[in-house]
Design a protein around this motif. Sequence first.
Motif, PDB file in Angstrom:
ATOM      1  N   LYS A 288       0.816  -1.216   0.000  1.00  0.00           N
ATOM      2  CA  LYS A 288       0.000   0.000   0.000  1.00  0.00           C
ATOM      3  C   LYS A 288       0.852   1.268   0.000  1.00  0.00           C
ATOM      4  O   LYS A 288       0.372   2.327  -0.403  1.00  0.00           O
ATOM      5  CB  LYS A 288      -0.947   0.006   1.187  1.00  0.00           C
ATOM      6  CG  LYS A 288      -0.317   0.351   2.527  1.00  0.00           C
ATOM      7  CD  LYS A 288      -1.391   0.673   3.557  1.00  0.00           C
ATOM      8  CE  LYS A 288      -0.809   1.385   4.762  1.00  0.00           C
ATOM      9  NZ  LYS A 288      -1.843   1.855   5.686  1.00  0.00           N
ATOM     10  N   THR A 309      -6.424  -5.613  -9.659  1.00  0.00           N
ATOM     11  CA  THR A 309      -6.891  -6.730  -8.844  1.00  0.00           C
ATOM     12  C   THR A 309      -7.864  -7.605  -9.638  1.00  0.00           C
ATOM     13  O   THR A 309      -8.603  -7.110 -10.491  1.00  0.00           O
ATOM     14  CB  THR A 309      -7.595  -6.233  -7.576  1.00  0.00           C
ATOM     15  OG1 THR A 309      -8.681  -5.386  -7.942  1.00  0.00           O
ATOM     16  CG2 THR A 309      -6.635  -5.463  -6.694  1.00  0.00           C
ATOM     17  N   PHE A 313     -12.667  -4.669  -4.799  1.00  0.00           N
ATOM     18  CA  PHE A 313     -12.781  -4.451  -3.361  1.00  0.00           C
ATOM     19  C   PHE A 313     -14.168  -3.894  -3.057  1.00  0.00           C
ATOM     20  O   PHE A 313     -14.585  -2.896  -3.642  1.00  0.00           O
ATOM     21  CB  PHE A 313     -11.704  -3.460  -2.913  1.00  0.00           C
ATOM     22  CG  PHE A 313     -11.688  -3.199  -1.429  1.00  0.00           C
ATOM     23  CD1 PHE A 313     -11.257  -4.167  -0.554  1.00  0.00           C
ATOM     24  CD2 PHE A 313     -12.106  -1.977  -0.926  1.00  0.00           C
ATOM     25  CE1 PHE A 313     -11.226  -3.925   0.811  1.00  0.00           C
ATOM     26  CE2 PHE A 313     -12.085  -1.730   0.432  1.00  0.00           C
ATOM     27  CZ  PHE A 313     -11.637  -2.704   1.312  1.00  0.00           C
ATOM     28  N   ARG A 322      -5.181   1.627   1.558  1.00  0.00           N
ATOM     29  CA  ARG A 322      -5.586   2.679   0.640  1.00  0.00           C
ATOM     30  C   ARG A 322      -6.493   2.114  -0.458  1.00  0.00           C
ATOM     31  O   ARG A 322      -6.157   1.140  -1.111  1.00  0.00           O
ATOM     32  CB  ARG A 322      -4.356   3.318  -0.011  1.00  0.00           C
ATOM     33  CG  ARG A 322      -3.540   4.187   0.933  1.00  0.00           C
ATOM     34  CD  ARG A 322      -2.364   4.781   0.173  1.00  0.00           C
ATOM     35  NE  ARG A 322      -1.575   5.659   1.022  1.00  0.00           N
ATOM     36  CZ  ARG A 322      -1.805   6.966   1.158  1.00  0.00           C
ATOM     37  NH1 ARG A 322      -2.788   7.524   0.486  1.00  0.00           N
ATOM     38  NH2 ARG A 322      -1.059   7.702   1.948  1.00  0.00           N
ATOM     39  N   THR A 323      -7.622   2.742  -0.648  1.00  0.00           N
ATOM     40  CA  THR A 323      -8.540   2.283  -1.699  1.00  0.00           C
ATOM     41  C   THR A 323      -8.989   3.444  -2.584  1.00  0.00           C
ATOM     42  O   THR A 323      -9.934   3.313  -3.336  1.00  0.00           O
ATOM     43  CB  THR A 323      -9.792   1.617  -1.085  1.00  0.00           C
ATOM     44  OG1 THR A 323     -10.412   2.537  -0.178  1.00  0.00           O
ATOM     45  CG2 THR A 323      -9.416   0.345  -0.355  1.00  0.00           C
ATOM     46  N   ALA A 327      -9.260   2.467  -7.762  1.00  0.00           N
ATOM     47  CA  ALA A 327      -9.489   1.462  -6.722  1.00  0.00           C
ATOM     48  C   ALA A 327      -9.073   0.068  -7.147  1.00  0.00           C
ATOM     49  O   ALA A 327      -8.890  -0.816  -6.297  1.00  0.00           O
ATOM     50  CB  ALA A 327     -10.964   1.469  -6.327  1.00  0.00           C
ATOM     51  N   TYR A 329      -6.332  -0.865  -8.135  1.00  0.00           N
ATOM     52  CA  TYR A 329      -4.958  -1.142  -7.698  1.00  0.00           C
ATOM     53  C   TYR A 329      -4.924  -1.048  -6.179  1.00  0.00           C
ATOM     54  O   TYR A 329      -5.202  -0.003  -5.605  1.00  0.00           O
ATOM     55  CB  TYR A 329      -3.976  -0.143  -8.317  1.00  0.00           C
ATOM     56  CG  TYR A 329      -3.890  -0.261  -9.815  1.00  0.00           C
ATOM     57  CD1 TYR A 329      -3.184  -1.296 -10.425  1.00  0.00           C
ATOM     58  CD2 TYR A 329      -4.546   0.657 -10.634  1.00  0.00           C
ATOM     59  CE1 TYR A 329      -3.121  -1.411 -11.799  1.00  0.00           C
ATOM     60  CE2 TYR A 329      -4.486   0.545 -12.020  1.00  0.00           C
ATOM     61  CZ  TYR A 329      -3.775  -0.491 -12.591  1.00  0.00           C
ATOM     62  OH  TYR A 329      -3.725  -0.608 -13.960  1.00  0.00           O
ATOM     63  N   ARG A 330      -4.602  -2.157  -5.524  1.00  0.00           N
ATOM     64  CA  ARG A 330      -4.577  -2.196  -4.075  1.00  0.00           C
ATOM     65  C   ARG A 330      -3.312  -2.861  -3.586  1.00  0.00           C
ATOM     66  O   ARG A 330      -2.812  -3.803  -4.198  1.00  0.00           O
ATOM     67  CB  ARG A 330      -5.774  -2.986  -3.514  1.00  0.00           C
ATOM     68  CG  ARG A 330      -7.114  -2.314  -3.671  1.00  0.00           C
ATOM     69  CD  ARG A 330      -8.199  -3.086  -2.931  1.00  0.00           C
ATOM     70  NE  ARG A 330      -8.033  -3.004  -1.483  1.00  0.00           N
ATOM     71  CZ  ARG A 330      -7.690  -4.030  -0.714  1.00  0.00           C
ATOM     72  NH1 ARG A 330      -7.463  -5.218  -1.226  1.00  0.00           N
ATOM     73  NH2 ARG A 330      -7.584  -3.877   0.599  1.00  0.00           N
ATOM     74  N   ASN A 332      -1.319  -4.470   0.052  1.00  0.00           N
ATOM     75  CA  ASN A 332      -1.471  -4.905   1.435  1.00  0.00           C
ATOM     76  C   ASN A 332      -0.622  -4.043   2.372  1.00  0.00           C
ATOM     77  O   ASN A 332       0.304  -3.353   1.949  1.00  0.00           O
ATOM     78  CB  ASN A 332      -1.060  -6.368   1.587  1.00  0.00           C
ATOM     79  CG  ASN A 332      -2.251  -7.312   1.518  1.00  0.00           C
ATOM     80  OD1 ASN A 332      -3.394  -6.873   1.557  1.00  0.00           O
ATOM     81  ND2 ASN A 332      -1.979  -8.595   1.422  1.00  0.00           N
ATOM     82  N   VAL A 351      -5.752  -8.099  -4.074  1.00  0.00           N
ATOM     83  CA  VAL A 351      -4.554  -7.270  -3.993  1.00  0.00           C
ATOM     84  C   VAL A 351      -3.819  -7.347  -5.332  1.00  0.00           C
ATOM     85  O   VAL A 351      -3.790  -8.396  -5.975  1.00  0.00           O
ATOM     86  CB  VAL A 351      -3.631  -7.732  -2.847  1.00  0.00           C
ATOM     87  CG1 VAL A 351      -2.462  -6.773  -2.678  1.00  0.00           C
ATOM     88  CG2 VAL A 351      -4.417  -7.837  -1.546  1.00  0.00           C
ATOM     89  N   SER A 352      -3.211  -6.256  -5.747  1.00  0.00           N
ATOM     90  CA  SER A 352      -2.554  -6.206  -7.048  1.00  0.00           C
ATOM     91  C   SER A 352      -1.328  -7.110  -7.109  1.00  0.00           C
ATOM     92  O   SER A 352      -0.505  -7.115  -6.188  1.00  0.00           O
ATOM     93  CB  SER A 352      -2.119  -4.776  -7.359  1.00  0.00           C
ATOM     94  OG  SER A 352      -3.237  -3.944  -7.569  1.00  0.00           O
TER      95      SER A 352
END
Length: 535
Positions: A288, A309, A313, A322-323, A327, A329-330, A332, A351-352
């Motif tokens: 993140k 992803t 989400f 962060r979202t 969105a 692209y996330r 951890n 998660v990306s």
Amino acid sequence: MQHYIKIFILTFFVTVLASCSEDYLDINSDPNRAVESNMTAAVILPQAMLNTANRVGTGFGFLNNWLGYWAPGANYSPNGEEQSYNITTNFGAGLFTGINDNTYDYVFAELRARAAGENFYAAVAKTMKAHNFVQLVDIYDKVPYTEAMKGLEFVRPKYDDGKLIYDESMKQLDSASILMKKAIAANEIGADARFRDIIFKGDGTKWLKFINTLKLRHLIHQSARTDRAAYITAEIAKITTEGSGFLGTGEDAAAKPAYTQDKANAYYASYGFNTAGNQATDFWRGNKIAIGYLKADSDPRIGYFYKKTTNAFPANGAEPFRTEAPAEYRGNEYGRPIDNSTYPYQIANFVSQVGGVAAAGPVSASSFGLVKGFDQAAWILTSVESMFLQAEAIQRGWLPGDKEAAYKAAVKESFRWLNVDLSRAAADASFDKWYQTQDENGNKNVSYAKADDKLKIVLYQKYLAMNGSNPLEAWTDYRRNGAYPAIPLSVNPGRTSPVLPVRLLYPQIEYNLNTASVTAVGTISQFNSKVWWMN
């Protein structure tokens, strides 16, 4: 214990290269033909160079995590030792032994080349040997050097100061440059050398540029040491006088043997796709931190460092990550314990994936990101890093040039290297449009004109551009620049340190087998025993 006595037998390359076959990765070679009498530099160097490149690309995953680029998906149990920074003498031990083994190959190749009067191969071996010894210093500080790799003469070699090794490695590069010029002048670099040189295909001029770029990298590492100012000035003058310049746009120092689908580039095989064309891993995922930085700057490269992803989400998701847009692209949060009941969206598909992975196959015009194809070159030092080194040197007044132009050229090279929008012209246009917008918006993290600290903006954008490609260099930058840029630490409950480790510990095998030499260095702390070039 490092490679003190080594019976050198290659089972990979010998028969293949002896017959000049294009199948570099033939695993059906007869190992019985690899005897000392035919272990020439030409036979040794290709595999040694490939090993170096593979380590640069795939040997430092933990640093990608520490530096905020990557984080594991919650499909796997976390590595508490890594995530808490409470590392032991077994953590990363393979780096010490692996780099030493690889360096011995270059030492042996150099001896064979010099004995045979082969200036080109001797220059290549010296260059790569210097590269590796500096890597060891950057990871461990003091390591064996003057007594290292001399067989029975020094079975338990002493540890030398990192500064001495740096200075001696610069002299090795000086010598490599002289030998390379001799090889060029004598027309020594023939078809066989071009075939066996899997980095520059026998291009002596590019080797000279690479040598100068390595020198610049080594000097940049020392930039925080004010007592090295005179030395740096003198060494920069030598580079300028030599005259070959540095690696420029599109010029990577990268190994490219004849990869095939089933004998693919190691980076592709590790982070991209397996031989069946399926996703190679669901372990390595985006962090993140870096994803957040890219989002904050509306940086188009986000989709080239990471993949969207697989699963969206949910709007009411409970994750503390962060979202914000985009969105899809996330990343951890590194170090967070797995708690899928409270945080069910840490697993891989939410998660990306790293690498900007698109589709399996060979490199093509439509390839992009870090994972471009099974036959992509395995980089050792990219054009992006080289141009950021030059931009920093110009910013510091070491080299002449337009400071802003050099900075912008380095960032633009990152767009080109990632193949943003799938062509060089499109990458340039994408950069120009993005940069203009960020400049107009007064973004101090992007706009050179708006930045409060001109050096720091170069360093920050270099950090972003090095995402996933050479984390050892990014870690070195972070340490030499006083923990800049700011990287939030692991949230692992076992973490007690307020800082990232500044080095690794010597491997336990050294304490077992080279006891007197390693203990003479003193008590080592991963947090307080600094590498010599740190303030």
